[in-house]
Design a protein around this motif. Structure first.
Motif, mmCIF file in Angstrom:
data_model
loop_
_atom_site.group_PDB
_atom_site.id
_atom_site.type_symbol
_atom_site.label_atom_id
_atom_site.label_comp_id
_atom_site.label_asym_id
_atom_site.label_seq_id
_atom_site.Cartn_x
_atom_site.Cartn_y
_atom_site.Cartn_z
ATOM 1 N N UNK A 27 0.825 -1.216 0.000
ATOM 2 C CA UNK A 27 0.000 0.000 0.000
ATOM 3 C C UNK A 27 0.857 1.263 0.000
ATOM 4 N N UNK A 28 0.206 2.384 -0.317
ATOM 5 C CA UNK A 28 0.904 3.668 -0.426
ATOM 6 C C UNK A 28 0.960 4.418 0.901
ATOM 7 N N UNK A 29 -0.066 4.234 1.736
ATOM 8 C CA UNK A 29 -0.163 4.960 3.000
ATOM 9 C C UNK A 29 -0.471 3.973 4.111
ATOM 10 N N UNK A 30 0.215 4.124 5.219
ATOM 11 C CA UNK A 30 0.001 3.284 6.399
ATOM 12 C C UNK A 30 -0.870 4.043 7.398
ATOM 13 N N UNK A 31 -1.806 3.346 7.995
ATOM 14 C CA UNK A 31 -2.644 3.959 9.034
ATOM 15 C C UNK A 31 -2.366 3.307 10.383
ATOM 16 N N UNK A 32 -2.199 4.143 11.399
ATOM 17 C CA UNK A 32 -2.119 3.663 12.779
ATOM 18 C C UNK A 32 -3.398 4.098 13.474
ATOM 19 N N UNK A 33 -4.161 3.139 13.945
ATOM 20 C CA UNK A 33 -5.490 3.410 14.491
ATOM 21 C C UNK A 33 -5.478 3.969 15.895
ATOM 22 N N UNK A 34 -6.671 4.326 16.341
ATOM 23 C CA UNK A 34 -6.832 4.973 17.646
ATOM 24 C C UNK A 34 -6.302 4.115 18.789
ATOM 25 N N UNK A 35 -6.529 2.807 18.713
ATOM 26 C CA UNK A 35 -6.095 1.927 19.802
ATOM 27 C C UNK A 35 -4.576 1.816 19.880
ATOM 28 N N UNK A 36 -3.889 2.158 18.805
ATOM 29 C CA UNK A 36 -2.428 2.048 18.781
ATOM 30 C C UNK A 36 -1.727 3.402 18.802
ATOM 31 N N UNK A 37 -2.472 4.476 19.082
ATOM 32 C CA UNK A 37 -1.860 5.796 19.030
ATOM 33 C C UNK A 37 -0.676 5.917 19.986
ATOM 34 N N UNK A 38 -0.713 5.200 21.091
ATOM 35 C CA UNK A 38 0.399 5.236 22.040
ATOM 36 C C UNK A 38 1.126 3.893 22.129
ATOM 37 N N UNK A 39 1.082 3.147 21.033
ATOM 38 C CA UNK A 39 1.914 1.946 20.899
ATOM 39 C C UNK A 39 3.280 2.437 20.418
ATOM 40 N N UNK A 40 4.135 2.788 21.354
ATOM 41 C CA UNK A 40 5.348 3.531 21.024
ATOM 42 C C UNK A 40 6.324 2.739 20.159
ATOM 43 N N UNK A 41 6.373 1.435 20.329
ATOM 44 C CA UNK A 41 7.249 0.632 19.480
ATOM 45 C C UNK A 41 6.761 0.655 18.028
ATOM 46 N N UNK A 42 5.440 0.600 17.838
ATOM 47 C CA UNK A 42 4.883 0.673 16.489
ATOM 48 C C UNK A 42 5.107 2.065 15.893
ATOM 49 N N UNK A 43 4.961 3.107 16.709
ATOM 50 C CA UNK A 43 5.202 4.474 16.234
ATOM 51 C C UNK A 43 6.643 4.634 15.774
ATOM 52 N N UNK A 44 7.568 4.115 16.542
ATOM 53 C CA UNK A 44 8.982 4.233 16.166
ATOM 54 C C UNK A 44 9.286 3.428 14.902
ATOM 55 N N UNK A 45 8.656 2.264 14.786
ATOM 56 C CA UNK A 45 8.846 1.463 13.573
ATOM 57 C C UNK A 45 8.285 2.203 12.356
ATOM 58 N N UNK A 46 7.141 2.859 12.518
ATOM 59 C CA UNK A 46 6.560 3.642 11.419
ATOM 60 C C UNK A 46 7.444 4.826 11.068
ATOM 61 N N UNK A 47 8.217 5.305 12.042
ATOM 62 C CA UNK A 47 9.140 6.404 11.786
ATOM 63 C C UNK A 47 10.358 5.993 10.980
ATOM 64 N N UNK A 48 10.575 4.701 10.864
ATOM 65 C CA UNK A 48 11.746 4.227 10.123
ATOM 66 C C UNK A 48 11.404 3.823 8.684
ATOM 67 N N UNK A 49 10.152 4.013 8.279
ATOM 68 C CA UNK A 49 9.787 3.747 6.892
ATOM 69 C C UNK A 49 9.665 5.078 6.158
ATOM 70 N N UNK A 50 9.566 5.019 4.842
ATOM 71 C CA UNK A 50 9.493 6.253 4.058
ATOM 72 C C UNK A 50 8.079 6.597 3.617
#
Length: 337
Positions: free
Chosen positions: A178-201
């Motif tokens: 997919x072109x865009x990744x979505x992080x849902x409301x339940x994962x807004x403070x899933x910090x490991x997932x947020x950091x992983x999303x920060x390492x993609x383009x």
């Protein structure tokens, strides 16, 4: 702290400032705006004040950022961020409408929806492939098979594609399709997932948490940006209150407030906010009037038979009508749709 570079600064001067910051132990981020280049420096503010950086060639000034969110702040980048994906320019004058089913259920269902929403003027198609459901017995999504169908729908229609991920494993799979990744409301403070999303383009749509404050939401975006991914789109989708006539309470005041605090684009999801399809059109118009850069709307060819969230999904006919009704509202606030 941000280091504002002079417009005439050379690449060598910029590199020298960056090297000096790194020598002092700062983590640096380059943010290029239309009118200026700034270097975000995360570290001990007292150390930078005594470092002599302010008098280095090419440096215009040092500006302290008092807010807890730094890279997200409009202090760092005064002009709006525009995120380009295929034909979408999210954050530009044209309002981006993302539409599609809550969940990818079959090839026929998805392709039919994709063709319909594309014909009505949507710029991207959404479809859930990993579904974080309240009940473990509810439909959990088609996972990678659904991602393959989304990719096919994007190729056939030219629409950008977006889906939600629920953990680092699903993120690693989804970025291939997919072109865009979505992080849902339940994962807004899933910090490991947020950091992983920060390492993609790829761009990331970050939904506001069920009970998150504005600052907590912006700090979650800061997690993504601090890892190097500056393509973040904020999505207001309602917060949990004592009201029970709607699923959530849509906080449209968040849209203009975020616009004051941050340079990031803001979109609104009126479908999940209310859980009632009849409320989607008026709240969509309200979101556009408030300054939203886009809408995330659920559309299903046959909502009665939807495997999830049928009551909040628009039929194709209702979606076409909504797109028609949105245009004069957008024009009234100086936008296109």
């Amino acid at each position: 702290m941000i280091v504002v570079m002079d417009l005439r600064a050379t690449e060598e001067q910029v590199e020298a400032v960056n090297n000096r910051l790194e020598e002092l132990g700062f983590k640096t981020h380059f943010i290029r705006g239309v009118e200026r280049l700034v270097i975000g420096a995360i570290g001990d503010r007292k150390q930078i004040l005594n470092s002599g950086i302010e008098v280095m060639p090419g440096v215009e000034k040092l500006v302290p950022i008092m807010k807890p969110f730094k890279l997200v702040s409009r202090d760092v980048k005064p002009e709006n961020t525009v995120i380009k994906v295929k034909d979408c320019n999210i954050g530009a004058k044209e309002i981006t409408v993302i539409a599609g089913p809550c969940a990818v259920e079959s090839r026929e269902q998805l392709m039919k929806t994709a063709l319909l929403v594309a014909g009505a003027g949507a710029r991207a198609i959404r479809g859930g492939t990993y579904k974080p459901r309240t009940s473990p017995y509810s439909f959990q999504g088609m996972e990678e098979e659904g991602l393959q169908l989304l990719a096919e729908a994007g190729r056939e229609t030219g629409l950008a594609t977006i889906t939600e991920v629920i953990d680092e494993i699903s993120l690693g799979v989804a970025i291939n399709y997919v072109d865009i990744i979505q992080i849902g409301a339940r994962n807004m403070q899933n910090f490991q997932l947020l950091k992983a999303a920060g390492r993609i383009s790829k761009p990331v749509v970050l939904k506001r948490g069920l009970s998150a404050t504005i600052e907590e939401w912006l700090m979650a975006a800061e997690y993504i940006m601090s890892e190097g991914n500056y393509n973040v789109i904020l999505c207001e989708r309602g917060i949990r209150t004592f009201e029970n006539y709607t699923r959530n309470t849509l906080d449209l005041s968040a849209v203009p407030l975020i616009k004051q605090l941050s340079h990031l684009p803001v979109i609104v999801d009126p479908s999940h906010a209310t859980g009632e399809w009849r409320l989607v059109p008026p709240l969509s118009k309200g979101a556009v009037a408030c300054g939203a850069d886009g809408l995330l709307i659920e559309v299903h060819p046959d909502p009665v038979k939807a495997l999830c969230d049928g009551p909040q999904s628009l039929t194709p006919e209702n979606f076409r009508l909504l797109m028609k009704e949105l245009r004069p509202v957008a024009h009234a606030v100086g936008r296109d749709i």
